[in-house]
Design an enzyme around this catalytic site. Structure first.
Site, PDB file in Angstrom:
ATOM      1  N   TYR A 268      -1.462  -0.612  10.036  1.00  0.00           N
ATOM      2  CA  TYR A 268      -1.574  -0.965   8.617  1.00  0.00           C
ATOM      3  C   TYR A 268      -0.265  -0.666   7.886  1.00  0.00           C
ATOM      4  O   TYR A 268       0.276  -1.517   7.161  1.00  0.00           O
ATOM      5  CB  TYR A 268      -2.737  -0.177   8.011  1.00  0.00           C
TER       6      TYR A 268
ATOM      7  N   SER B 240       0.838  -1.200   0.000  1.00  0.00           N
ATOM      8  CA  SER B 240       0.000   0.000   0.000  1.00  0.00           C
ATOM      9  C   SER B 240       0.869   1.245   0.000  1.00  0.00           C
ATOM     10  O   SER B 240       1.973   1.255   0.558  1.00  0.00           O
ATOM     11  CB  SER B 240      -0.888   0.022   1.246  1.00  0.00           C
TER      12      SER B 240
HETATM   13  P1  NDP Z   1     -11.404  -5.840   0.423  1.00  0.00           P
HETATM   14  O1  NDP Z   1     -11.664  -5.492   1.846  1.00  0.00           O
HETATM   15  O2  NDP Z   1     -12.329  -5.384  -0.625  1.00  0.00           O
HETATM   16  O3  NDP Z   1     -11.207  -7.432   0.294  1.00  0.00           O
HETATM   17  C1  NDP Z   1     -10.349  -8.075   1.186  1.00  0.00           C
HETATM   18  C2  NDP Z   1     -10.213  -9.509   0.764  1.00  0.00           C
HETATM   19  O4  NDP Z   1      -9.288 -10.164   1.660  1.00  0.00           O
HETATM   20  C3  NDP Z   1     -11.510 -10.285   0.840  1.00  0.00           C
HETATM   21  O5  NDP Z   1     -11.540 -11.219  -0.219  1.00  0.00           O
HETATM   22  C4  NDP Z   1     -11.387 -11.027   2.178  1.00  0.00           C
HETATM   23  O6  NDP Z   1     -12.152 -12.228   2.247  1.00  0.00           O
HETATM   24  C5  NDP Z   1      -9.916 -11.341   2.169  1.00  0.00           C
HETATM   25  N1  NDP Z   1      -9.350 -11.647   3.490  1.00  0.00           N
HETATM   26  C6  NDP Z   1      -9.161 -10.796   4.528  1.00  0.00           C
HETATM   27  N2  NDP Z   1      -8.618 -11.455   5.560  1.00  0.00           N
HETATM   28  C7  NDP Z   1      -8.433 -12.736   5.166  1.00  0.00           C
HETATM   29  C8  NDP Z   1      -7.907 -13.901   5.786  1.00  0.00           C
HETATM   30  N3  NDP Z   1      -7.450 -13.872   7.037  1.00  0.00           N
HETATM   31  N4  NDP Z   1      -7.908 -15.058   5.089  1.00  0.00           N
HETATM   32  C9  NDP Z   1      -8.358 -15.100   3.810  1.00  0.00           C
HETATM   33  N5  NDP Z   1      -8.866 -14.028   3.168  1.00  0.00           N
HETATM   34  C10 NDP Z   1      -8.907 -12.865   3.847  1.00  0.00           C
HETATM   35  O7  NDP Z   1      -9.903  -5.300   0.142  1.00  0.00           O
HETATM   36  P2  NDP Z   1      -9.274  -4.576  -1.140  1.00  0.00           P
HETATM   37  O8  NDP Z   1      -9.633  -5.308  -2.372  1.00  0.00           O
HETATM   38  O9  NDP Z   1      -9.522  -3.135  -1.048  1.00  0.00           O
HETATM   39  O10 NDP Z   1      -7.707  -4.767  -0.820  1.00  0.00           O
HETATM   40  C11 NDP Z   1      -6.957  -5.858  -1.312  1.00  0.00           C
HETATM   41  C12 NDP Z   1      -5.509  -5.646  -0.905  1.00  0.00           C
HETATM   42  O11 NDP Z   1      -5.050  -4.406  -1.414  1.00  0.00           O
HETATM   43  C13 NDP Z   1      -5.314  -5.585   0.615  1.00  0.00           C
HETATM   44  O12 NDP Z   1      -4.102  -6.207   0.959  1.00  0.00           O
HETATM   45  C14 NDP Z   1      -5.221  -4.098   0.885  1.00  0.00           C
HETATM   46  O13 NDP Z   1      -4.474  -3.816   2.051  1.00  0.00           O
HETATM   47  C15 NDP Z   1      -4.516  -3.606  -0.365  1.00  0.00           C
HETATM   48  N6  NDP Z   1      -4.731  -2.207  -0.657  1.00  0.00           N
HETATM   49  C16 NDP Z   1      -5.999  -1.722  -0.915  1.00  0.00           C
HETATM   50  C17 NDP Z   1      -6.170  -0.385  -1.210  1.00  0.00           C
HETATM   51  C18 NDP Z   1      -7.499   0.209  -1.529  1.00  0.00           C
HETATM   52  O14 NDP Z   1      -7.563   1.448  -1.710  1.00  0.00           O
HETATM   53  N7  NDP Z   1      -8.577  -0.578  -1.628  1.00  0.00           N
HETATM   54  C19 NDP Z   1      -5.028   0.559  -1.218  1.00  0.00           C
HETATM   55  C20 NDP Z   1      -3.777  -0.053  -0.921  1.00  0.00           C
HETATM   56  C21 NDP Z   1      -3.641  -1.377  -0.662  1.00  0.00           C
HETATM   57  P3  NDP Z   1     -13.752 -12.163   2.615  1.00  0.00           P
HETATM   58  O15 NDP Z   1     -14.417 -11.554   1.420  1.00  0.00           O
HETATM   59  O16 NDP Z   1     -14.161 -13.556   2.809  1.00  0.00           O
HETATM   60  O17 NDP Z   1     -13.853 -11.310   3.833  1.00  0.00           O
END
Ligand code: NDP
Length: 260
Positions: free
Chosen positions: A162, A149
């Site tokens: 984070y 990120s």
């Molecule tokens: P979302 O919150 O939309 O989705 C998160 C995903 O991670 C879901 O599929 C969730 O599963 C899964 N997940 C979380 N914890 C676990 C776990 N312990 N085991 C298995 N699966 C897990 O996130 P984003 O798409 O926004 O983000 C994706 C990545 O990008 C993350 O690492 C985030 O930190 C990073 N990021 C995002 C940004 C943004 O602006 N959106 C900016 C910078 C980085 P479930 O659906 O079952 O809960």
């Protein structure tokens, strides 16, 4: 594990994408299956979302398998990777995308809250890499792409846990790259800026943060670069972090003086 389509998979590259049920991970699953890879989509809770994404990919002709697993749990990671290898014979691409955010000021952060963020965003990729890298070493080919990120370089107030977790993830990328680079495995990081997903749905309201100037990105703005890093074309790219933020880091903050 749930197959969405029946298809011959001999010779096809196999990818594991954590957090594939929603947001950026779902876009990565769509893109990699579109590029012809067999994708194992991993999610933790959201059955409906995972099923929706899988069906959509299946309808488009892609091959995807769903796994419900908590990637921060060592035993579940072991079972997950074993079942992928048993079914498809290997893992060529690992995308450590699953992540959580829990914004609160450091002084108000409980140890359990800190540990949950570190465990999901940093320990889980470690567990996944430790399980998958030996498989890649046997193949003498592999791609690990970690999703970090912009918060590492530009954290908002309340993002200490984070930013620390993602900073650790970028260091993990470089450390692992140094260990396995000479064995045909490439390890790189993609660091998104503000991308419209469930994670950021209430960010603006909660923290008063908006992606000034750069605007919001879409999950597809990230998945294209991930697909490139997963390909043969990225063979000479190792241990790097790529920012995808519409120029937000490169821009001078609004209101700041221009000059030398
Ligand atoms: P979302 O919150 O939309 O989705 C998160 C995903 O991670 C879901 O599929 C969730 O599963 C899964 N997940 C979380 N914890 C676990 C776990 N312990 N085991 C298995 N699966 C897990 O996130 P984003 O798409 O926004 O983000 C994706 C990545 O990008 C993350 O690492 C985030 O930190 C990073 N990021 C995002 C940004 C943004 O602006 N959106 C900016 C910078 C980085 P479930 O659906 O079952 O809960």
């Amino acid at each position: 594990m749930t197959p969405e389509t029946e298809r011959e998979t001999e010779g096809t590259r196999v990818a594991v994408v954590t957090g594939g049920s929603r947001g950026i991970g779902a876009a990565i699953c769509r893109r990699l299956t579109g590029d012809g890879l067999t994708v194992h989509l991993v999610y933790r809770d959201a059955d409906d979302a995972a099923e929706r994404v899988s069906k959509e990919i299946g309808a488009a002709g892609g091959l995807v398998f769903r796994h419900k697993a908590d990637v921060s749990d060592e035993a579940q990671v072991r079972r997950l990777v074993d079942s992928v290898v048993e079914q498809d014979g290997g893992v060529h691409v690992l995308v450590n995308n699953a992540g959580v955010i829990d914004d609160r000021l450091l002084a108000l952060t409980r140890t359990a809250q800190w540990e949950r963020v570190l465990r999901t965003n940093l320990t889980a990729p470690f567990l996944m890499c430790r399980a998958v890298v030996p498989v890649m070493l046997e193949q003498s080919w592999g791609r690990v792409i970690n999703i970090s990120s912009n918060s590492v370089r530009q954290p908002g107030p309340g993002q200490t846990s984070y930013a620390a977790s993602k900073g650790g993830l970028e260091a993990l990328t470089r450390g692992l790259a140094a260990e396995v680079g000479h064995k045909g495995i490439r390890v790189n990081t993609v660091a998104p800026g503000a991308i419209r997903t469930d994670m950021t749905a209430d960010l603006s309201a909660r923290l008063g943060v908006s992606p000034e100037g750069a605007g919001w990105g879409l999950p597809e703005d990230i998945s294209g670069l991930v697909a490139f890093l997963a390909s043969d074309e990225a063979d000479y790219i190792q241990g790097q972090t790529f920012t995808v933020d519409g120029g937000r880091l490169a821009m001078r903050p609004r209101g700041s003086k221009s000059g030398a």
